[in-house]
Scaffold this motif. Structure first.
Motif, PDB file in Angstrom:
ATOM      1  N   LEU A 174      54.370  55.138  34.562  1.00 13.26           N
ATOM      2  CA  LEU A 174      54.901  56.487  34.329  1.00 13.26           C
ATOM      3  C   LEU A 174      56.402  56.454  34.067  1.00 13.26           C
ATOM      4  CD1 LEU A 174      52.948  58.501  37.016  1.00 13.26           C
ATOM      5  CD2 LEU A 174      52.876  58.911  34.550  1.00 13.26           C
ATOM      6  N   GLU A 232      53.513  63.894  38.334  1.00 12.09           N
ATOM      7  CA  GLU A 232      52.702  62.771  38.813  1.00 12.09           C
ATOM      8  C   GLU A 232      53.595  61.672  39.398  1.00 12.09           C
ATOM      9  OE1 GLU A 232      49.294  60.561  39.683  1.00 12.09           O
ATOM     10  OE2 GLU A 232      49.575  62.679  39.223  1.00 12.09           O
ATOM     11  N   ARG A 265      54.523  62.599  42.837  1.00 13.36           N
ATOM     12  CA  ARG A 265      53.420  62.403  43.792  1.00 13.36           C
ATOM     13  C   ARG A 265      53.251  60.936  44.177  1.00 13.36           C
ATOM     14  NH1 ARG A 265      51.326  66.663  40.810  1.00 13.36           N
ATOM     15  NH2 ARG A 265      50.317  65.361  39.250  1.00 13.36           N
ATOM     16  N   THR A 266      53.572  60.022  43.278  1.00 13.01           N
ATOM     17  CA  THR A 266      53.370  58.592  43.553  1.00 13.01           C
ATOM     18  C   THR A 266      54.637  57.894  44.025  1.00 13.01           C
ATOM     19  OG1 THR A 266      53.813  57.989  41.251  1.00 13.01           O
ATOM     20  CG2 THR A 266      51.525  58.436  41.834  1.00 13.01           C
ATOM     21  N   MET A 306      45.584  62.419  37.445  1.00 16.76           N
ATOM     22  CA  MET A 306      46.069  62.502  36.077  1.00 16.76           C
ATOM     23  C   MET A 306      45.798  61.168  35.378  1.00 16.76           C
ATOM     24  SD  MET A 306      50.002  62.880  34.790  1.00 16.76           S
ATOM     25  CE  MET A 306      50.377  62.568  33.084  1.00 16.76           C
ATOM     26  N   ARG A 352      51.034  52.504  38.963  1.00 18.69           N
ATOM     27  CA  ARG A 352      50.985  53.782  38.240  1.00 18.69           C
ATOM     28  C   ARG A 352      52.401  54.342  38.072  1.00 18.69           C
ATOM     29  NH1 ARG A 352      46.812  57.020  37.586  1.00 18.69           N
ATOM     30  NH2 ARG A 352      47.115  59.238  37.317  1.00 18.69           N
ATOM     31  N   ALA A 406      54.211  67.131  33.218  1.00 21.07           N
ATOM     32  CA  ALA A 406      53.070  66.642  33.987  1.00 21.07           C
ATOM     33  C   ALA A 406      53.327  65.209  34.471  1.00 21.07           C
ATOM     34  CB  ALA A 406      51.803  66.698  33.132  1.00 21.07           C
ATOM     35  N   ALA A 407      53.919  64.384  33.618  1.00 18.65           N
ATOM     36  CA  ALA A 407      54.234  63.003  34.010  1.00 18.65           C
ATOM     37  C   ALA A 407      55.274  62.981  35.126  1.00 18.65           C
ATOM     38  CB  ALA A 407      54.715  62.207  32.799  1.00 18.65           C
TER      39      ALA A 407
END
Length: 95
Positions: free
Chosen positions: A38, A18, A21-22, A1, A34, A14-15
């Motif tokens: 975010l 993400e 995921r991080t 992304m 990242r 979506a943020a």
């Protein structure tokens, strides 16, 4: 992304995905950087679109009273003589 400004709920979701995921990225890694960016973008979007107002102090006390089946005075002094659930210390000093 690709990281970009959040303008709508789809971008917000979506943020968040993400960020999830991080989440476990090692400190100092590109994933950690990242995640930090975010987090700032998400917090800004939430402040603008999902703000949570501070509660009214009186309504908060009334809510606490109702939950504890107590009067507002007992919330401020739970160790009062009228509350057998909170015994006083025998020495009178806090432990």
């Amino acid at each position: 992304m690709e990281i970009k400004a959040i303008h709508d709920e789809a971008g917000y979701r979506a943020a968040l995905a993400e960020l999830d995921r991080t989440w476990d990225a090692p400190k100092g890694s590109p994933g950690s950087d990242r995640m930090e960016v975010l987090t700032i973008l998400i917090a800004d979007y939430e402040r603008q679109h999902h703000a949570i107002e501070d509660p009214d102090p009186i309504a908060l006390l009334e809510s606490m009273s109702w939950r504890r089946a107590a009067s507002p005075a007992r919330i401020w002094n739970p160790a009062s003589d009228h509350d057998p659930g909170f015994p006083k210390c025998s020495t009178g000093a806090a432990r």
